[in-house]
Scaffold this motif. Structure first.
Motif, PDB file in Angstrom:
ATOM      1  N   CYS A 106       0.834  -1.200   0.000  1.00 10.04           N
ATOM      2  CA  CYS A 106       0.000   0.000   0.000  1.00 10.04           C
ATOM      3  C   CYS A 106       0.863   1.241   0.000  1.00 10.04           C
ATOM      4  CB  CYS A 106      -0.869   0.048   1.254  1.00 10.04           C
ATOM      5  SG  CYS A 106      -1.891  -1.394   1.449  1.00 10.04           S
ATOM      6  N   GLY A 107       0.452   2.216  -0.790  1.00 12.18           N
ATOM      7  CA  GLY A 107       1.068   3.529  -0.723  1.00 12.18           C
ATOM      8  C   GLY A 107       0.434   4.330   0.394  1.00 12.18           C
ATOM      9  N   GLY A 108       1.249   5.108   1.091  1.00 13.89           N
ATOM     10  CA  GLY A 108       0.689   5.923   2.156  1.00 13.89           C
ATOM     11  C   GLY A 108       1.698   6.885   2.738  1.00 13.89           C
ATOM     12  N   TYR A 109       1.197   7.704   3.627  1.00 13.24           N
ATOM     13  CA  TYR A 109       2.001   8.706   4.317  1.00 13.24           C
ATOM     14  C   TYR A 109       2.047   8.408   5.808  1.00 13.24           C
ATOM     15  CZ  TYR A 109       1.783  11.678   0.169  1.00 13.24           C
ATOM     16  OH  TYR A 109       1.915  12.183  -1.102  1.00 13.24           O
ATOM     17  N   ILE A 110       3.135   8.809   6.430  1.00 12.47           N
ATOM     18  CA  ILE A 110       3.241   8.782   7.882  1.00 12.47           C
ATOM     19  C   ILE A 110       2.763  10.132   8.391  1.00 12.47           C
ATOM     20  CG2 ILE A 110       4.789   8.555   9.857  1.00 12.47           C
ATOM     21  CD1 ILE A 110       6.678   6.962   7.932  1.00 12.47           C
ATOM     22  N   VAL A 111       1.799  10.116   9.287  1.00 15.13           N
ATOM     23  CA  VAL A 111       1.266  11.347   9.862  1.00 15.13           C
ATOM     24  C   VAL A 111       2.198  11.786  10.987  1.00 15.13           C
ATOM     25  CG1 VAL A 111      -0.692  12.408  11.052  1.00 15.13           C
ATOM     26  CG2 VAL A 111      -1.089  10.652   9.283  1.00 15.13           C
ATOM     27  N   GLU A 112       2.740  12.999  10.829  1.00 15.14           N
ATOM     28  CA  GLU A 112       3.639  13.578  11.837  1.00 15.14           C
ATOM     29  C   GLU A 112       3.104  14.953  12.206  1.00 15.14           C
ATOM     30  OE1 GLU A 112       7.440  13.378   9.828  1.00 15.14           O
ATOM     31  OE2 GLU A 112       7.749  11.310  10.492  1.00 15.14           O
TER      32      GLU A 112
END
Length: 177
Positions: A106-112
């Protein structure tokens, strides 16, 4: 065995080049576009899995060298860091062959905080997803490019692939493949 064209030798693959993968797909496409597409993406995903950490590769192929990996690269997922890895959620579309896969990327972002770090790749067992029956097309119907949903699943750190390293061809798996 066509889907193992680019899979590492140590996991029963042929460890061939991208050119061979493309040529096989072109030959298959003469007979069936869906079959060619399925081959191409499954063999391509095996190549991407081989750039993940060595433990992730073992997770995928250690017990089943025929395991297939579907993917949805559009970075729709969101991950939050937790001890030992990430909690991941998202709805992902156009995942060809997901019905036959044991794993998904899966493509995704890390929420920071207020920022999104990425895009990155996360490797998830198919058992952790819910497949949505939303692929009803006239053309390439045989690819089964359905959507799927992941809801708050734990992803160990070794099943994370930094997107920049991947794009630069420097994923951790390149040390052994």
């Amino acid at each position: 065995g066509f889907t193992r064209v680019t899979q590492p030798l140590r996991y029963g693959g042929y460890e061939m080049t991208w050119d061979v993968l493309c040529e096989v797909s072109q030959i298959l496409a003469i007979g069936c576009g869906s079959q060619a597409w399925f081959h191409r993406i499954m063999a391509d995903h095996a190549l991407l899995v081989s750039t993940f950490d060595a433990q992730a590769q073992e997770d995928v192929w250690g017990k089943n060298q025929n395991a297939l990996t579907a993917a949805s690269f559009d970075p729709q997922g969101r991950a939050t860091r937790v001890e030992g890895g990430f909690l991941f959620s998202g709805k992902h579309g156009f995942s060809s062959g997901v019905d036959y896969a044991s794993w998904v990327i899966c493509g995704g972002y890390i929420v920071e905080g207020e920022k999104l770090n990425g895009p990155h790749f996360f490797l998830i067992p198919r058992a952790d997803i819910k497949i949505l029956d939303d692929w009803h097309t006239m053309g390439l119907a045989g690819t089964g490019s359905k959507s799927f949903v992941i809801e708050n699943k734990f992803i160990p750190a070794h099943r994370f692939l930094d997107g920049k390293l991947s794009r630069d061809g420097r994923g951790p798996g390149t040390a052994v493949n």
